[in-house]
Enzyme design. Structure first.
Site, PDB file in Angstrom:
ATOM      1  N   HIS A   1       2.712   3.356  -9.001  1.00  0.00           N
ATOM      2  CA  HIS A   1       2.617   1.916  -9.282  1.00  0.00           C
ATOM      3  C   HIS A   1       3.877   1.440 -10.019  1.00  0.00           C
ATOM      4  CE1 HIS A   1      -1.339   2.030  -7.701  1.00  0.00           C
ATOM      5  NE2 HIS A   1      -1.897   2.663  -8.723  1.00  0.00           N
TER       6      HIS A   1
ATOM      7  N   ASP B   1       0.834  -1.205   0.000  1.00  0.00           N
ATOM      8  CA  ASP B   1       0.000   0.000   0.000  1.00  0.00           C
ATOM      9  C   ASP B   1       0.875   1.264   0.000  1.00  0.00           C
ATOM     10  OD1 ASP B   1      -2.359   1.399  -0.032  1.00  0.00           O
ATOM     11  OD2 ASP B   1      -2.758   1.193   2.110  1.00  0.00           O
TER      12      ASP B   1
ATOM     13  N   LEU C   1      11.943 -19.908  -4.822  1.00  0.00           N
ATOM     14  CA  LEU C   1      10.814 -19.157  -4.258  1.00  0.00           C
ATOM     15  C   LEU C   1       9.549 -19.325  -5.115  1.00  0.00           C
ATOM     16  CD1 LEU C   1       9.781 -16.734  -2.367  1.00  0.00           C
ATOM     17  CD2 LEU C   1      10.463 -15.256  -4.246  1.00  0.00           C
TER      18      LEU C   1
HETATM   19  C1  FPP Z   1      -1.889   0.108  -3.439  1.00  0.00           C
HETATM   20  O1  FPP Z   1      -1.430   1.426  -3.443  1.00  0.00           O
HETATM   21  C2  FPP Z   1      -1.332  -0.646  -4.544  1.00  0.00           C
HETATM   22  C3  FPP Z   1      -2.043  -1.200  -5.557  1.00  0.00           C
HETATM   23  C4  FPP Z   1      -3.491  -1.078  -5.679  1.00  0.00           C
HETATM   24  C5  FPP Z   1      -1.400  -1.909  -6.654  1.00  0.00           C
HETATM   25  C6  FPP Z   1      -0.144  -2.663  -6.343  1.00  0.00           C
HETATM   26  C7  FPP Z   1       0.583  -2.792  -7.596  1.00  0.00           C
HETATM   27  C8  FPP Z   1       1.922  -2.682  -7.748  1.00  0.00           C
HETATM   28  C9  FPP Z   1       2.890  -2.574  -6.658  1.00  0.00           C
HETATM   29  C10 FPP Z   1       2.414  -2.630  -9.119  1.00  0.00           C
HETATM   30  C11 FPP Z   1       3.026  -3.716  -9.787  1.00  0.00           C
HETATM   31  C12 FPP Z   1       2.871  -5.090  -9.350  1.00  0.00           C
HETATM   32  C13 FPP Z   1       2.988  -6.098 -10.216  1.00  0.00           C
HETATM   33  C14 FPP Z   1       2.999  -7.486  -9.688  1.00  0.00           C
HETATM   34  C15 FPP Z   1       3.106  -5.892 -11.637  1.00  0.00           C
HETATM   35  P1  FPP Z   1      -2.508   2.597  -3.516  1.00  0.00           P
HETATM   36  O2  FPP Z   1      -2.616   3.026  -4.924  1.00  0.00           O
HETATM   37  O3  FPP Z   1      -3.770   2.164  -2.868  1.00  0.00           O
HETATM   38  O4  FPP Z   1      -1.805   3.690  -2.665  1.00  0.00           O
HETATM   39  P2  FPP Z   1      -2.513   4.865  -1.841  1.00  0.00           P
HETATM   40  O5  FPP Z   1      -3.190   4.212  -0.665  1.00  0.00           O
HETATM   41  O6  FPP Z   1      -1.361   5.712  -1.429  1.00  0.00           O
HETATM   42  O7  FPP Z   1      -3.460   5.541  -2.777  1.00  0.00           O
END
Ligand code: FPP
Length: 252
Positions: free
Chosen positions: A41, A24, A135
């Site tokens: 992201h 997150d 892994l």
């Molecule tokens: C939460 O941060 C994260 C996500 C919804 C997406 C997680 C995805 C990645 C780390 C990208 C790539 C992963 C792969 C496997 C290709 P948020 O956007 O909710 O953050 P915020 O709470 O600060 O808005």
């Protein structure tokens, strides 16, 4: 480059077998740096790469990453599209290294909901890495626990209705086997980045006895050292599984 001193604090004989992570804080990291959310992201994908490599290197057996939740489908279309595109480019860029590092990819969740292009790239990588023995990296995609448990209940009820299963045969082991995580041991350690203290519909059944570790660090800033720190913290805890501290000590 990571800090060797932090890595050396890890007791390699007491590693968590399975670490699950809620990644997150990508959006807030981007905002903090005056960037668009999708750039958070993108930088988050770099953390994925670093953490996967570090986990494999120290001998972690399973790592499950919450890459896209059922609820994430409700985000603005541009963001959903950007995440699906990032999934494709990340797989294309990283599969070579997954092979080199002997990492096997698995996926849990309602994969059928993914757009065709993401789905076919994912299936290609799952197949390509299926024989690797290091892994196991599990991507939770279009995943939520309530979706998974609902599906399991439906499948079990269907089997009872068709006389393939007796009511008396329904036990914890059967429920385990009916979840998308069958064949994957329960997580020992859950890490959530980004400062929130929530489980957010993630592995609710499987996390029953997991140690929980929350850090304010945004996911794009969570790198090898942060993982090592979480493991060192985990190793300071006593896991009792409902028993008393004395019972645990006498079993050692
Ligand atoms: C939460 O941060 C994260 C996500 C919804 C997406 C997680 C995805 C990645 C780390 C990208 C790539 C992963 C792969 C496997 C290709 P948020 O956007 O909710 O953050 P915020 O709470 O600060 O808005």
């Amino acid at each position: 480059m990571y800090n060797r001193l932090m890595k050396e604090q890890i007791d390699s004989t007491r590693l968590p077998q399975h670490i699950a992570i809620i990644m997150d804080g990508n959006g807030r990291w981007a905002q903090k740096n005056g960037m668009e959310r999708y750039m958070g992201h993108q930088e988050g994908a770099v953390s994925v790469r670093k953490v996967v490599e570090a986990a494999g290197e120290i001998g972690i057996k399973y790592l499950t990453l919450y890459a896209f939740s059922t609820e994430n489908w409700n985000r603005p279309k541009e963001e959903v599209d950007a995440l699906m595109a990032l999934l494709i480019t990340t797989i294309q860029r990283e599969t070579g290294d997954l092979m080199k590092n002997n990492v096997r990819l698995q996926a849990i969740g309602d994969i059928e909901r993914l757009p065709e292009a993401s789905k076919s790239e994912l299936h290609w990588c799952l197949n390509e890495t299926s024989k690797n023995t290091g892994l196991t990296l599990v991507l939770a995609l279009s995943y939520s626990s309530r979706w998974e448990i609902t599906k399991a209940v439906h499948d079990i009820a269907q089997a009872v209705k068709e006389n393939r299963l007796h009511l008396e045969e329904i036990d914890e082991a059967l429920i385990d086997k009916s979840l998308t995580t069958k064949n994957i041991p329960d997580p020992d350690l859950l890490i959530r980045t980004g400062g929130e203290h929530r489980i957010s519909n993630y592995l609710l059944w499987q996390l029953a006895y997991a140690e929980l570790y929350f850090t304010p660090t945004y996911w794009p800033e969570f790198r090898e050292n942060s993982l090592f720190e979480a493991i060192v913290d985990y190793q300071k805890r006593e896991r009792r599984f409902g028993k008393t501290g004395e019972q645990i000590q006498s079993e050692k």
